[in-house]
Design an enzyme around this catalytic site. Structure first.
Site, PDB file in Angstrom:
ATOM      1  N   HIS A 278       0.886  -1.342  -0.158  1.00  0.00           N
ATOM      2  CA  HIS A 278      -0.010   0.039  -0.030  1.00  0.00           C
ATOM      3  C   HIS A 278       0.979   1.341   0.327  1.00  0.00           C
ATOM      4  O   HIS A 278       0.720   2.311  -0.912  1.00  0.00           O
ATOM      5  CB  HIS A 278      -0.905   0.130   1.143  1.00  0.00           C
ATOM      6  CG  HIS A 278      -1.643   1.158   1.464  1.00  0.00           C
ATOM      7  ND1 HIS A 278      -2.806   1.846   1.237  1.00  0.00           N
ATOM      8  CD2 HIS A 278      -1.193   2.348   2.508  1.00  0.00           C
ATOM      9  CE1 HIS A 278      -3.383   2.638   1.473  1.00  0.00           C
ATOM     10  NE2 HIS A 278      -2.157   3.218   1.998  1.00  0.00           N
ATOM     11  N   GLU A 279       1.758   1.131   1.079  1.00  0.00           N
ATOM     12  CA  GLU A 279       2.880   2.502   0.958  1.00  0.00           C
ATOM     13  C   GLU A 279       3.661   2.578  -0.303  1.00  0.00           C
ATOM     14  O   GLU A 279       3.757   3.718  -0.794  1.00  0.00           O
ATOM     15  CB  GLU A 279       3.627   2.201   2.181  1.00  0.00           C
ATOM     16  CG  GLU A 279       3.019   2.340   3.370  1.00  0.00           C
ATOM     17  CD  GLU A 279       2.213   3.670   3.910  1.00  0.00           C
ATOM     18  OE1 GLU A 279       2.511   4.580   3.094  1.00  0.00           O
ATOM     19  OE2 GLU A 279       1.105   3.483   4.623  1.00  0.00           O
ATOM     20  N   HIS A 282       1.544   4.284  -2.890  1.00  0.00           N
ATOM     21  CA  HIS A 282       1.613   6.048  -2.752  1.00  0.00           C
ATOM     22  C   HIS A 282       2.934   6.474  -3.564  1.00  0.00           C
ATOM     23  O   HIS A 282       2.826   7.430  -4.077  1.00  0.00           O
ATOM     24  CB  HIS A 282       2.083   6.487  -1.206  1.00  0.00           C
ATOM     25  CG  HIS A 282       0.644   6.342  -0.574  1.00  0.00           C
ATOM     26  ND1 HIS A 282      -0.510   7.090  -0.783  1.00  0.00           N
ATOM     27  CD2 HIS A 282       0.302   5.789   0.706  1.00  0.00           C
ATOM     28  CE1 HIS A 282      -1.476   7.052  -0.084  1.00  0.00           C
ATOM     29  NE2 HIS A 282      -0.953   6.122   0.893  1.00  0.00           N
ATOM     30  N   GLU A 348      -5.868   7.267  -1.034  1.00  0.00           N
ATOM     31  CA  GLU A 348      -5.877   6.015  -0.310  1.00  0.00           C
ATOM     32  C   GLU A 348      -6.371   4.952  -0.885  1.00  0.00           C
ATOM     33  O   GLU A 348      -5.873   3.874  -0.838  1.00  0.00           O
ATOM     34  CB  GLU A 348      -6.466   6.316   1.318  1.00  0.00           C
ATOM     35  CG  GLU A 348      -5.763   7.158   2.058  1.00  0.00           C
ATOM     36  CD  GLU A 348      -4.460   6.687   2.360  1.00  0.00           C
ATOM     37  OE1 GLU A 348      -4.149   5.426   2.460  1.00  0.00           O
ATOM     38  OE2 GLU A 348      -3.377   7.722   2.410  1.00  0.00           O
TER      39      GLU A 348
END
Lengths: 482, 316
Positions: A278-279, A282, A348
């Protein structure tokens, strides 16, 4: 008129908050009980069984209303309790101050003990009102939405798979991961990331790194496995921070930071991989860069001023401090709320989608992300330290979008859930944690407890029990409605 | 008349008695230095300066220690680490006058305070509030500062706040440093100046004080009336007393821009301090027992003394 005046203006001031949440008649147990049991299930279970559940829209709506009402009621009760503790605290402190010189040793000790106890109760009660109850009910609401809407969504997902239209979704070209361009210019962010790290270190925003080579090597291996099968086109730098906060964050240009608390909270490698992916999402989508282009410098300074008063305004216009604020404060769960810029929700969701894709492509079980999310929301959501949730769009949306994405991904066999290396890392981590706990025990305190007092009371909340037990609301409301 | 033999005997007695008395005295003082009467081993932090510059690299032989004007044996040791450093900020009715000073000070703190120490933040107006308990994450302090609401009381109970912080910190282990940033003005404290002074003497806490209100000492100074000047002088005298009596230093900037440098100065001071460890012989009689430290260097058989900043003494 007087009543209206009281309700609209005076009641909040006079502390009649419970009247703002007028008790409602309880729901019929026959309606509430089966749903209550279903709301305790995990997201993954609900995705599986919700098509077999048959609640009417009216039933669902009634429970929605009921949950909202119960949440407000419960929060109001605990806010009121916190106010009462505050008032008693002020009374005790006032009396201590007034009698300070004349107070005998024994009386002073008793007053110190009482103040200590009230402080503990007030603080616990505030955490329950501000975190535990809202997060727990958000989670319940999300599960209710899922029970109601997932069967329809599932039909749509199946339809999209059947007619092939799912391939047209955003970033649907998952077979080309690693060769596609999510956002060009990742390498341009490296300098900004380095500057952000420098600023964060200088400002004391960066916790100390974990020094254990076993842990660092393991986390780096997992991160590199994900990075190698992602759309990341810059070198990855992984740092494990010795912070008990359950969090991970990425700085622009491929700098990934994983907190010790996250490693402790993850139960298997696929959960850890889900959060790290997930990071990575980003970074790949260059959200930091887009934040810069969406906001004017003036907005940023305004943001900064809101966050840090005038403390950091001197350097707010510099990119480094900006990133430090955006990612440092935000990622570390300190202060900045990106929702003020109106961008967090989309970003997100984008990072969730990319994260699920990268996890799948790296051979991990992509449901690890949902399991970790569920666990945090259900078991840990009340904790102040879980900053990972500060930025959440509604739970329902994130969970459903993640599940949809998983269904769209070509199935894989032998996906990795757990590894012996993860368990070995956990063993070493226990030692690191023990050392950190020992340091915490040695930590000096300005709030050092008065010696010889009875143990401070605990606010009546056991985090292992469902939130519904907290206010015993159905019974209270039943009594109140009679 | 005494015979010669008698005279000689008497002289012998006198000599022996004198020798015994001297031996007893020597033994007494030696014994007193070697073993503490009350078993109280103390760490005394001293700063050595020459012409305004900090002097480092001195050894045991470069120091002399006196307690109640009597020489004491000691040894230099490494400063206790990590240090517990608390920031105490006045956050009361005068906030509007010096908020930019505080902002600059916090900025300086974020930039200059070294990692590794424990840092805490407390604020006061009428009451003392511990905003951040000791942490190694300095950012928590600036975050808490940024989130302070409007000052709740129209009082500046400086004496109470300092007294309370000294009391809290006196119970901590290791090296303890209190940085007080305020006007020094007290409006409604329960404790008196005398209470604070006595607490300072009994607590092994080094206090650095930073006078807020740089505009009053700078830009507005020519326009202050007589009463305002006296109030300011009294307030500054209090801040100076806290620092001088505890071995710290008082800083009274005239310019807002000087506050980050002040924090830098304090951090350099702390990094350059010597830790003198000795066994105090001072009795626990509630009286002040003076402490004096000399630091010097002998060059070509000529002793040259340095300026030493050290606490005034102890009160047990």
């Amino acid at each position: 008129m007087a009543l209206l005046c009281c309700e609209l203006v005076l009641l909040p001031i006079l502390g009649c908050t419970e009247h703002l949440v007028a008790p409602k008649p309880p729901l019929a147990p026959s309606l509430f009980r089966p749903l209550e049991a279903d709301l305790q299930r995990s997201y993954l279970d609900l995705f599986r069984i919700s098509p077999e559940l048959h609640y009417t829209s009216e039933q669902i709506n009634q429970v929605h209303d009921y949950l909202k009402h119960v949440e407000d009621y419960c929060v109001a009760q605990y806010k009121k309790k916190a106010d009462e503790y505050q008032s008693r605290l002020e009374q005790e402190q006032g009396s201590l101050k007034k009698q300070n010189v004349s107070l005998s040793g024994a009386k002073r000790h008793d007053t110190h003990c009482e103040i200590q106890n009230l402080r503990a109760l007030k603080s616990q009660t505030e955490v329950i009102a501000q975190h535990a109850i809202p997060v727990a009910y958000d989670n319940r609401e999300a599960k209710l939405d899922l029970i109601e809407q997932w069967p329809g969504q599932l039909r749509q997902v199946r339809q999209e798979i059947a007619d092939g239209s799912y391939r047209n979704r955003r970033w649907g070209d998952v077979q080309d991961i690693g060769f596609r361009q999510i956002e060009s210019g990742q390498e341009d962010d490296i300098k900004d990331g380095e500057e952000a790290i420098k600023q964060m270190k200088q400002s004391g925003l960066m916790p100390k790194a974990v020094e254990s080579p076993e842990i660092v090597d393991y986390v780096t291996r997992v991160a590199e496995r994900i990075a190698a099968r992602s759309d990341l086109h810059v070198p990855l730098h992984v740092t494990v921070l010795n912070s008990k906060e359950i969090n991970a964050f990425a700085l622009p240009g491929g700098f990934l930071f994983v907190n010790r608390g996250l490693l402790e909270a993850a139960d298997d490698e696929s959960e850890l991989a889900g959060v790290m992916a997930h990071e990575t999402g980003h970074v790949v989508a260059r959200h930091s860069h887009q934040l810069m282009t969406r906001s004017t410098i003036a907005q940023l300074i305004y943001q900064t001023a809101q966050v840090a008063g005038a403390v950091l305004t001197g350097g707010a216009a510099s990119i480094g401090v900006y990133y430090a604020l955006q990612y440092g404060f935000y990622g570390l769960g300190l202060a900045l709320d990106l929702r003020l810029l109106g961008v967090s929700r989309d970003y997100e969701l984008q990072a969730d989608q990319l994260g699920v894709q990268f996890t799948w492509n790296a051979g991990y079980d992509p449901t690890g992300f949902i399991r970790f999310f569920d666990k945090m929301a259900t078991q840990e959501g009340y904790v102040n330290g879980v900053s990972w949730f500060y930025d959440h769009p509604p739970f329902y949306e994130r969970m459903v979008d993640a599940e949809r994405e998983i269904m769209f991904l070509p199935p894989k066999t032998n996906v990795v859930v757990q590894t012996p290396e993860f368990q070995q890392m956990k063993t070493v981590l226990n030692k690191v944690r023990a050392k950190a706990d020992e340091e915490e025990r040695q930590r000096p305190s300005l709030l050092a407890p008065e010696q010889g007092c009875p143990a401070p009371q605990k606010a009546e909340y056991d985090s292992d029990k469902p939130i519904e037990t907290l206010c015993s609301v159905p019974n209270n409301l039943k009594t109140a409605s009679k | 008349m005494l015979s010669t033999q008698q005279s000689q005997d008497r002289i012998k007695v006198i000599v022996v008695t004198t020798a015994l008395a001297l031996a007893a005295a020597v033994f007494y003082w030696t014994a007193l230095d070697a073993a503490p009467a009350n078993g109280r081993q103390l760490s005394l932090y001293v700063t050595v300066e020459k012409d305004g510059d900090l002097v480092t690299g001195l050894r045991d032989a470069n120091f002399r220690l006196y307690e109640d004007e009597r020489s004491r044996s000691f040894h230099l040791d490494q400063p206790e680490s990590p240090a517990s450093i608390a920031l105490l900020l006045e956050y009361g009715p005068n906030y509007g006058l010096f908020h930019s000073d505080l902002d600059a000070l916090m900025q300086g703190f974020m930039d200059k305070a070294p990692d590794g120490n424990w840092y805490g933040l407390a604020t006061f107006s009428h009451d003392l509030a511990v905003d951040v308990d000791f942490t190694k994450e300095r950012a928590r302090l600036s975050q808490a500062y940024a989130q302070l609401g409007p000052p709740g009381w129209n009082e500046s109970d400086t004496f109470d706040a300092v007294y309370s912080m000294l009391d809290k910190m006196s119970r901590l282990p290791g090296r303890r440093v209190l940085i007080v940033a305020g006007s020094g003005i007290d409006t409604f404290s329960g404790h008196t100046l005398d209470d604070v002074e006595k607490k300072l003497e009994s607590a092994n806490v080094i206090v650095y004080t930073i006078g807020l209100g740089s505009m009053l000492r700078g830009e507005y100074e020519p326009y202050l009336g007589q009463d305002a000047r006296i109030t300011l002088l009294q307030a500054e005298a209090f801040l100076k007393m806290l620092a001088t009596d505890s071995g710290g230093e008082a800083w009274l900037p005239n310019l807002e821009g000087a506050y980050p440098d002040v924090i830098n100065g304090i951090m350099q001071d702390l990094a350059s301090q010597y830790r003198i460890v000795y066994d105090s012989q001072a009795p626990a009689d509630g009286k002040l027992h003076k402490v004096k430290v000399e630091a010097f260097q002998v060059v070509n058989d000529k002793r040259s003394d340095f300026k030493v900043r050290v606490r005034n003494g102890w009160r047990f």
